[in-house]
Design a protein around this motif. Structure first.
Motif, PDB file in Angstrom:
ATOM      1  N   VAL A  42       2.080 -17.130  11.330  1.00 50.62           N
ATOM      2  CA  VAL A  42       2.211 -15.665  11.331  1.00 50.62           C
ATOM      3  C   VAL A  42       3.023 -15.227  10.119  1.00 50.62           C
ATOM      4  CG1 VAL A  42       3.172 -13.674  12.564  1.00 50.62           C
ATOM      5  CG2 VAL A  42       1.977 -15.474  13.843  1.00 50.62           C
ATOM      6  N   ASP A  43       4.102 -15.953   9.842  1.00 53.18           N
ATOM      7  CA  ASP A  43       4.940 -15.608   8.688  1.00 53.18           C
ATOM      8  C   ASP A  43       4.128 -15.656   7.389  1.00 53.18           C
ATOM      9  OD1 ASP A  43       6.964 -15.388  10.486  1.00 53.18           O
ATOM     10  OD2 ASP A  43       8.144 -17.097   9.768  1.00 53.18           O
ATOM     11  N   ALA A  44       3.219 -16.625   7.285  1.00 57.55           N
ATOM     12  CA  ALA A  44       2.405 -16.735   6.065  1.00 57.55           C
ATOM     13  C   ALA A  44       1.490 -15.512   5.937  1.00 57.55           C
ATOM     14  CB  ALA A  44       1.581 -18.020   6.099  1.00 57.55           C
ATOM     15  N   ALA A  45       0.940 -15.053   7.053  1.00 53.13           N
ATOM     16  CA  ALA A  45       0.056 -13.870   7.010  1.00 53.13           C
ATOM     17  C   ALA A  45       0.853 -12.624   6.646  1.00 53.13           C
ATOM     18  CB  ALA A  45      -0.640 -13.685   8.360  1.00 53.13           C
ATOM     19  N   VAL A  46       2.036 -12.491   7.223  1.00 52.98           N
ATOM     20  CA  VAL A  46       2.863 -11.305   6.922  1.00 52.98           C
ATOM     21  C   VAL A  46       3.309 -11.353   5.455  1.00 52.98           C
ATOM     22  CG1 VAL A  46       5.007 -10.084   7.471  1.00 52.98           C
ATOM     23  CG2 VAL A  46       3.603 -11.029   9.326  1.00 52.98           C
ATOM     24  N   ALA A  47       3.644 -12.550   4.962  1.00 51.27           N
ATOM     25  CA  ALA A  47       4.067 -12.681   3.551  1.00 51.27           C
ATOM     26  C   ALA A  47       2.922 -12.294   2.623  1.00 51.27           C
ATOM     27  CB  ALA A  47       4.533 -14.113   3.279  1.00 51.27           C
ATOM     28  N   SER A  48       1.707 -12.679   2.991  1.00 55.93           N
ATOM     29  CA  SER A  48       0.560 -12.322   2.148  1.00 55.93           C
ATOM     30  C   SER A  48       0.352 -10.805   2.140  1.00 55.93           C
ATOM     31  CB  SER A  48      -0.673 -13.075   2.669  1.00 55.93           C
ATOM     32  OG  SER A  48      -1.787 -12.254   2.765  1.00 55.93           O
ATOM     33  N   ALA A  49       0.535 -10.179   3.316  1.00 54.82           N
ATOM     34  CA  ALA A  49       0.396  -8.721   3.400  1.00 54.82           C
ATOM     35  C   ALA A  49       1.491  -8.022   2.595  1.00 54.82           C
ATOM     36  CB  ALA A  49       0.450  -8.288   4.875  1.00 54.82           C
ATOM     37  N   LEU A  50       2.692  -8.559   2.708  1.00 54.41           N
ATOM     38  CA  LEU A  50       3.828  -7.933   2.008  1.00 54.41           C
ATOM     39  C   LEU A  50       3.640  -8.014   0.488  1.00 54.41           C
ATOM     40  CD1 LEU A  50       6.501  -6.563   2.807  1.00 54.41           C
ATOM     41  CD2 LEU A  50       7.624  -8.793   2.507  1.00 54.41           C
ATOM     42  N   ALA A  51       3.086  -9.138   0.036  1.00 56.41           N
ATOM     43  CA  ALA A  51       2.874  -9.299  -1.409  1.00 56.41           C
ATOM     44  C   ALA A  51       1.781  -8.351  -1.909  1.00 56.41           C
ATOM     45  CB  ALA A  51       2.495 -10.753  -1.709  1.00 56.41           C
ATOM     46  N   ALA A  52       0.772  -8.108  -1.063  1.00 59.70           N
ATOM     47  CA  ALA A  52      -0.345  -7.256  -1.499  1.00 59.70           C
ATOM     48  C   ALA A  52      -0.014  -5.771  -1.391  1.00 59.70           C
ATOM     49  CB  ALA A  52      -1.581  -7.573  -0.639  1.00 59.70           C
ATOM     50  N   TYR A  53       0.978  -5.438  -0.577  1.00 60.05           N
ATOM     51  CA  TYR A  53       1.233  -4.037  -0.238  1.00 60.05           C
ATOM     52  C   TYR A  53       1.556  -3.129  -1.435  1.00 60.05           C
ATOM     53  CZ  TYR A  53       3.848   0.003   1.487  1.00 60.05           C
ATOM     54  OH  TYR A  53       4.324   1.266   1.695  1.00 60.05           O
ATOM     55  N   PRO A  54       2.497  -3.498  -2.333  1.00 62.45           N
ATOM     56  CA  PRO A  54       2.894  -2.526  -3.367  1.00 62.45           C
ATOM     57  C   PRO A  54       1.721  -2.046  -4.225  1.00 62.45           C
ATOM     58  CG  PRO A  54       4.429  -4.363  -3.282  1.00 62.45           C
ATOM     59  CD  PRO A  54       3.267  -4.746  -2.416  1.00 62.45           C
ATOM     60  N   ALA A  55       0.860  -2.977  -4.642  1.00 69.09           N
ATOM     61  CA  ALA A  55      -0.248  -2.565  -5.519  1.00 69.09           C
ATOM     62  C   ALA A  55      -1.253  -1.712  -4.743  1.00 69.09           C
ATOM     63  CB  ALA A  55      -0.932  -3.799  -6.104  1.00 69.09           C
ATOM     64  N   TRP A  56      -1.488  -2.076  -3.464  1.00 69.30           N
ATOM     65  CA  TRP A  56      -2.447  -1.303  -2.664  1.00 69.30           C
ATOM     66  C   TRP A  56      -1.905   0.100  -2.393  1.00 69.30           C
ATOM     67  CZ3 TRP A  56      -7.256  -0.847  -1.890  1.00 69.30           C
ATOM     68  CH2 TRP A  56      -7.759  -0.158  -0.799  1.00 69.30           C
ATOM     69  N   ARG A  57      -0.624   0.179  -2.096  1.00 67.47           N
ATOM     70  CA  ARG A  57       0.023   1.470  -1.850  1.00 67.47           C
ATOM     71  C   ARG A  57      -0.119   2.379  -3.066  1.00 67.47           C
ATOM     72  NH1 ARG A  57       4.827   3.997  -3.337  1.00 67.47           N
ATOM     73  NH2 ARG A  57       6.212   4.717  -1.684  1.00 67.47           N
ATOM     74  N   ASP A  58      -0.038   1.767  -4.265  1.00 68.35           N
ATOM     75  CA  ASP A  58      -0.086   2.567  -5.486  1.00 68.35           C
ATOM     76  C   ASP A  58      -1.504   2.795  -5.994  1.00 68.35           C
ATOM     77  OD1 ASP A  58       2.608   2.880  -5.453  1.00 68.35           O
ATOM     78  OD2 ASP A  58       3.042   1.253  -6.869  1.00 68.35           O
ATOM     79  N   SER A  59      -2.504   2.187  -5.351  1.00 65.49           N
ATOM     80  CA  SER A  59      -3.868   2.451  -5.816  1.00 65.49           C
ATOM     81  C   SER A  59      -4.246   3.868  -5.385  1.00 65.49           C
ATOM     82  CB  SER A  59      -4.845   1.408  -5.277  1.00 65.49           C
ATOM     83  OG  SER A  59      -4.834   1.449  -3.883  1.00 65.49           O
ATOM     84  N   SER A  60      -5.085   4.506  -6.184  1.00 63.72           N
ATOM     85  CA  SER A  60      -5.333   5.936  -5.945  1.00 63.72           C
ATOM     86  C   SER A  60      -6.095   6.146  -4.634  1.00 63.72           C
ATOM     87  CB  SER A  60      -6.133   6.522  -7.106  1.00 63.72           C
ATOM     88  OG  SER A  60      -7.468   6.067  -7.010  1.00 63.72           O
ATOM     89  N   LEU A  61      -5.979   7.345  -4.111  1.00 58.00           N
ATOM     90  CA  LEU A  61      -6.690   7.686  -2.881  1.00 58.00           C
ATOM     91  C   LEU A  61      -8.196   7.517  -3.060  1.00 58.00           C
ATOM     92  CD1 LEU A  61      -4.710  10.897  -1.911  1.00 58.00           C
ATOM     93  CD2 LEU A  61      -4.768   8.751  -0.648  1.00 58.00           C
ATOM     94  N   VAL A  62      -8.679   7.875  -4.241  1.00 57.27           N
ATOM     95  CA  VAL A  62     -10.116   7.790  -4.485  1.00 57.27           C
ATOM     96  C   VAL A  62     -10.559   6.327  -4.513  1.00 57.27           C
ATOM     97  CG1 VAL A  62     -11.896   8.238  -6.223  1.00 57.27           C
ATOM     98  CG2 VAL A  62     -10.247  10.017  -5.626  1.00 57.27           C
ATOM     99  N   LYS A  63      -9.748   5.482  -5.128  1.00 60.30           N
ATOM    100  CA  LYS A  63     -10.080   4.048  -5.182  1.00 60.30           C
ATOM    101  C   LYS A  63     -10.112   3.485  -3.753  1.00 60.30           C
ATOM    102  CE  LYS A  63      -9.896  -0.360  -6.581  1.00 60.30           C
ATOM    103  NZ  LYS A  63      -8.774  -1.203  -6.349  1.00 60.30           N
ATOM    104  N   ARG A  64      -9.104   3.827  -2.939  1.00 59.52           N
ATOM    105  CA  ARG A  64      -9.063   3.314  -1.566  1.00 59.52           C
ATOM    106  C   ARG A  64     -10.286   3.783  -0.782  1.00 59.52           C
ATOM    107  NH1 ARG A  64      -3.541   5.457   0.498  1.00 59.52           N
ATOM    108  NH2 ARG A  64      -2.343   5.187  -1.370  1.00 59.52           N
ATOM    109  N   SER A  65     -10.615   5.036  -0.975  1.00 57.75           N
ATOM    110  CA  SER A  65     -11.755   5.551  -0.223  1.00 57.75           C
ATOM    111  C   SER A  65     -13.060   4.902  -0.677  1.00 57.75           C
ATOM    112  CB  SER A  65     -11.724   7.072  -0.323  1.00 57.75           C
ATOM    113  OG  SER A  65     -12.918   7.610  -0.578  1.00 57.75           O
ATOM    114  N   GLN A  66     -13.152   4.543  -1.971  1.00 56.06           N
ATOM    115  CA  GLN A  66     -14.380   3.869  -2.437  1.00 56.06           C
ATOM    116  C   GLN A  66     -14.524   2.487  -1.790  1.00 56.06           C
ATOM    117  OE1 GLN A  66     -13.705   4.149  -6.666  1.00 56.06           O
ATOM    118  NE2 GLN A  66     -14.771   6.127  -6.809  1.00 56.06           N
TER     119      GLN A  66
END
Ligand code: NAD
Length: 501
Positions: A42-66
């Motif tokens: 579980v810790d490995a999955a959460v660590a992977s999510a935590l590492a991916a979060y900053p860039a995904w959070r900063d991706s534009s709304l339009v990119k996320r919706s695409q």
């Protein structure tokens, strides 16, 4: 034999410890094994999510919706395969599995509109040359823990909105039918979702407990039985997390004397026995207001006798088996209990003929046919408890008021329905009944994706319902900004509390 793995950082990951058997409910045979995550996994999955979060959070709304649009198209293209996986492990018939995929996709479609859904408010000039505006931001890593009965739809109540809002997601599906989660994970990847934004940990209580206490998990959405929902809510909130925990149900259909009894009988049989009654919005109690009881029961029994029970992959089957042997045995135990409590067993599903087999109780697999108990005493265990199987209880009542009191006196408040041709009676019912989702001449009133799904009382712990705008609120935090851009006439020091001037 299937080997169902975790999905971490965009790839399947083998577990290293315990596993659990996956059954084919139609035959009772073991079809595969699923890994059960340890705390470290579980810790490995959460660590992977935590590492991916900053860039995904900063991706534009339009990119996320695409990305969401592409995921929607891939899910649609793969719906048959997804339904096949669900049917093989859950037991529900293929058309029903396709239905759950379709209802889940509606949430993806809703989430495609995230640029609009995340719009804040703006007020120009809240004070002299001061403006205020509100924004909503994602939480970070969020988790979803889901039940066996909708292995695609219930996760899709959660992750499309969580991900669209900019969060990274860890899904812990039911260990009874885990394969759909991996197909969905691979389709996210194909849709262009960055690795780590969507992860799957397979598992049981050990995985759930680690998610509930993990310091980097900010919010948990749970759907399952009431005792576990209560536990998840209490444990998660005591670790400082935002939690929405949807629990069990016991849904009543109130039939008033002016109702169209053919419509009622069709609705009661569809809502009582679809998916073998393993739906949290299934109708499990019909409250027949005098004098409709005898005529209504005759109409229900004739329809039940015409149902075709058989394996989910047989196109002629209308109802499949129950999910596990243990669950089937528990549901069957309510038949004798009902009789001992004074009910009359008018259709005994143990004797139902199964396609390709014999009587349900003699056919290999986890079978029980549609069962009808009439004259169930109000307040008996069969009336009150969640059975979660193909058992329809008929309770005779003398008036609208008596029926309403039985519904409002119950532990649960998930769904209910009233059948009547009297608009005034229906309006009174929607006002007086203490239940979160109400059908008026509609037996399974599951809200559309742009409304939110959730019950009252022991059917939901937490403040927000899932999906719709409440889902957007659950997966985001609000900020209000008050801004002033200096101009040459600024007023100097003022120690007073800021008030509107
Ligand atoms: P369940 O409560 O047994 O399991 C739900 C999830 O909790 C699963 O992921 C499971 O692995 C996990 N879990 C099981 N035991 C646990 C424990 N001791 N500690 C921590 N986690 C645990 O529910 P189920 O049998 O999979 O699903 C059926 C139930 O879900 C029914 O009660 C049904 O009414 C309810 N349900 C409710 C809704 C709703 O919207 N209110 C929707 C679907 C299903």
């Amino acid at each position: 034999m299937k080997n169902v793995t975790h999905w971490i950082a965009g790839a399947p990951v083998e577990g290293t410890g315990r596993t659990s058997e996956i059954f084919n409910p139609a035959t009772g045979e073991v079809g595969g094994r699923v890994h059960l995550a340890s705390a470290a996994e579980v810790d490995a999955a959460v660590a992977s999510a935590l590492a991916a979060y900053p860039a995904w959070r900063d991706s534009s709304l339009v990119k996320r919706s695409q990305v969401l649009f592409r995921f929607r198209e891939l899910m649609y293209a793969n719906r048959d395969e997804l339904a096949r996986l669900i049917s093989a492990e859950h037991g529900k018939v293929h058309s029903d599995a396709l239905g759950e995929v379709a209802r889940g996709l509606e949430v993806v479609e809703f989430a495609c509109g995230i640029p609009h859904l995340l719009k804040g408010g703006f007020s120009e000039g809240v004070s002299t040359r001061v403006d205020s505006y509100s924004i909503r931001q994602p939480l970070g890593v969020v988790a979803g823990i889901t039940p066996f009965n909708f292995p695609a739809m219930v996760p899709m109540w959660m992750f499309p909105i969580a991900i669209a809002c900019g969060n990274a997601f860890v899904l812990k599906p039911s260990e009874k039918d885990p394969s759909a989660s991996l197909l969905m994970a691979s389709l996210w990847k194909e849709a262009g979702l960055p690795d780590g934004v969507f992860n799957v940990v397979q598992g049981d209580k050990a995985a759930v407990d680690r998610l509930l206490e993990h310091p980097d998990v900010r919010a948990v959405s749970f759907v399952g039985s009431t005792p576990i929902a209560r536990y998840v809510y209490e444990t998660g909130t005591s670790h400082g997390k935002r939690v929405q925990a949807l629990g069990g149900a016991k849904n009543h259909m109130l039939v008033l004397p002016d109702a169209d009894l053919d419509l009622v009988a069709d609705a009661a049989v569809s809502a009582g026995f679809g998916s073998a009654g393993e739906r949290c919005m299934a109708i499990s109690v019909v409250l027949a207001v005098d004098p409709v009881g005898d005529e209504l029961v005759d109409k229900i029994v004739s329809r039940v006798s015409a149902l075709t029970v058989g394996p989910g992959d047989d196109p002629a089957s209308e109802m499949g088996p129950l999910v596990t042997e243990v669950h089937r045995d528990k549901v069957v135990s309510y038949l004798d209990l009902g009789v001992s409590e004074g009910a009359k067993l008018v259709v005994d599903g143990r004797r139902t003929q199964v396609r390709g087999g014999t009587a349900a109780e003699e056919t290999p697999g986890f079978w029980l046919g549609p069962t009808v108990l009439d004259h169930v005493p109000a307040g008996s265990r069969v009336h009150r408890e969640e059975i979660f199987g193909p058992v329809l209880a008929i309770v005779r009542v003398s008036s609208y008021e008596e029926g309403l009191e039985l519904i409002n006196g119950g532990e649960f408040g998930n769904g209910t329905a009233v059948f009547t041709n009297d608009g005034g009676a229906a309006r009174r019912f929607q006002n007086e009944v203490e239940v979160g989702m109400i059908g008026i001449n509609v037996p399974i009133p599951v809200p559309m994706a742009f409304y939110s799904f959730g019950g009252w009382k022991a059917s939901l712990f937490g403040d927000t319902h899932v999906h719709g705008t409440e889902g957007v609120h659950f997966y985001t935090r609000g900020k209000v900004v008050t801004s002033r851009w200096l101009d040459p006439s600024h007023g100097g020091v003022n120690l007073g509390f800021p008030t509107n001037r």
